[in-house]
Design an enzyme around this catalytic site. Structure first.
Site, PDB file in Angstrom:
ATOM      1  N   HIS A  22       0.851  -1.186   0.000  1.00  0.00           N
ATOM      2  CA  HIS A  22       0.000   0.000   0.000  1.00  0.00           C
ATOM      3  C   HIS A  22       0.887   1.236   0.000  1.00  0.00           C
ATOM      4  O   HIS A  22       1.945   1.248   0.622  1.00  0.00           O
ATOM      5  CB  HIS A  22      -0.903   0.020   1.240  1.00  0.00           C
ATOM      6  CG  HIS A  22      -1.915  -1.078   1.248  1.00  0.00           C
ATOM      7  ND1 HIS A  22      -3.075  -1.007   0.527  1.00  0.00           N
ATOM      8  CD2 HIS A  22      -1.931  -2.282   1.873  1.00  0.00           C
ATOM      9  CE1 HIS A  22      -3.779  -2.116   0.711  1.00  0.00           C
ATOM     10  NE2 HIS A  22      -3.099  -2.915   1.530  1.00  0.00           N
ATOM     11  N   CYS A  34      -2.286   5.548  -4.271  1.00  0.00           N
ATOM     12  CA  CYS A  34      -2.974   4.259  -4.369  1.00  0.00           C
ATOM     13  C   CYS A  34      -4.076   4.324  -5.419  1.00  0.00           C
ATOM     14  O   CYS A  34      -4.211   3.413  -6.249  1.00  0.00           O
ATOM     15  CB  CYS A  34      -3.551   3.871  -3.011  1.00  0.00           C
ATOM     16  SG  CYS A  34      -4.378   2.268  -3.022  1.00  0.00           S
TER      17      CYS A  34
END
Length: 110
Positions: A22, A34
């Protein structure tokens, strides 16, 4: 950090790519890195499947932090050229994100 690993054949063709992790560049739901990486990668996968009419081997994680896409070996060379062009375009977009936000995404070729 998002890590993108691109596996290439001896002919320098993309055979698969894997994305893990992430970005953590912002709070959940507001992480622009992201969101950008997800949009580029999922959009490219969808484009390949729709425009090239092939089934890719896709593995996804349940928390959104994992994507692995493998291109089948048995694809006609004309279709493979189209697949390669679309995925090379994806990599150019991801490299643009890496250039600006390198502390959140790293791309490597193997």
């Amino acid at each position: 950090m998002i890590r993108v690993t691109v596996l290439r054949s001896k002919d320098n063709l993309i055979s698969e790519f894997e994305m893990t992790g992430h970005a953590d560049s912002g709070p959940y739901g507001y992480d622009l890195v992201c969101a950008g990486v997800s949009a580029v990668s999922i959009g490219s996968v969808n484009a390949v499947m729709e425009l090239c009419d092939i089934d890719l081997n896709i593995e996804q994680g349940t928390d959104g932090g994992y994507l692995r896409v493998t291109i089948p070996n048995s694809i006609d060379s004309t279709i493979m050229s189209k697949v390669q062009l679309l995925f090379e375009g994806m990599l150019i977009s991801l490299k643009s994100i890496e250039l600006e936000y390198g502390q959140f995404i790293k791309i490597q070729n193997k």
